[in-house]
Scaffold this active site. Sequence first.
Site, short mmCIF file in Angstrom:
data_model
loop_
_atom_site.label_atom_id
_atom_site.label_comp_id
_atom_site.label_asym_id
_atom_site.label_seq_id
_atom_site.Cartn_x
_atom_site.Cartn_y
_atom_site.Cartn_z
N CYS A 35 -5.11 -1.40 10.14
CA CYS A 35 -3.79 -0.76 10.33
C CYS A 35 -3.34 -0.03 9.07
CB CYS A 35 -2.79 -1.84 10.74
SG CYS A 35 -1.07 -1.33 10.65
N CYS A 95 0.26 -0.61 7.94
CA CYS A 95 0.42 -1.95 7.34
C CYS A 95 0.11 -1.88 5.84
CB CYS A 95 -0.52 -2.97 7.98
SG CYS A 95 -0.22 -3.21 9.74
#
Lengths: 108, 288
Positions: A33, A36
Amino acid sequence: MNNLITHASDATFDAMTRTDGKLVLVDFWADWCGPCKALSPVLDDIAESFPDELSVVKLDIVANEATAARLGVRGIPLLIFYRDGAEVERSVGILSKTRLANIVEKHL
Amino acid sequence: MHAFPEGATQKDTIVASVARAIDAGLFLDDDHTTNGSLIKCVVDDGDVRTFERETGIPGSLALLADMSVGFRTDDLPAARRFAGIWIATPVPGADLTRVPNAMILWVIDRAEQIWRSAFHDDPSEVLRTIRELHARQSSGQDPDRTEWSKARGDALARTDAETDDRRSLINRMAETLAWPPLTSRTILSEGVRILADMAGAVTAANAPMTQEERAGIHRTMEALFAETEAERDADPEGYFFPDIFHARMPEIAERFTADLNAQNAAVADTVVAAGDKALELMGAAPRA
């Protein structure tokens, strides 16, 4: 590794979010991700700005599928705030440090 | 905060470790399989706080350097040279404490300049308040925690109340920069990111293509994407929408690409200029 942030697992998650009185912020993330990763230094900053009032915990949703499924994690980065084990707020997506600090201060 | 507080030997060791990482292909190799993190050249796990402790260089400057490297990858040798020069620039003992404040003043001044030249009105009042706080800190008069907190609250309220997208960018910049920089490693990279978005927005506003035309092209692209669903399903690996767009609508695709490239160039130029400015300020920092 930054020692202001701790890592939870399926086995430790409940205990780590049930701290007495202290606000807990859990970051649900995954290695694949990108957003993230972009959020990560902001979380470091927040942990450092509220060392006595806030615990920042990270949970890898790939390695800990049971907790992610139980909490209905669909989009990441997902941030869930807990007080005494109870969820008090959740937010999906990247937040600026100021936005995040605003949420923290609201729950202190 | 002083660069390489243990002296010239410490600096030589760290500069050499960066040079070794670059030579070993651990920093922007030719195949683009490694990223360009100066922080990781010095600290294996990339923790910015450890980098700060080991080099005496504020983490906010290091995160900005990594961001700036990321926008220089069109010329890999130049990007590698920038990294080598960056780590070698602060002299041992240079006082870098106020450099992040000076950088923030540069970001705000540049934002105001861009704003005035493009939109011909005054930028946000709250941004000016935040500039004053950084200017005071830069001169050694540290504002207290409540002043920063109040400025942040005001900036947040302004952003939430704003309905104009362009003005909301400048309010977002104000809320992002409302921290003492030594307590916020992300402040510079986030502030510069918003400045770059602003430069991109101004380029879009001044471009021959109007916002309505852009919206129309987006609708056309969505329609083409929907029309080519069968091709996508038949060959998911070989399907590449940009090629289809250029083949079937060459004139529109050409104009759209040129418009997008101009905005991307404005964004990249802004981030590169910020990296260069930080380098200049580090080089000019006084010795303790």
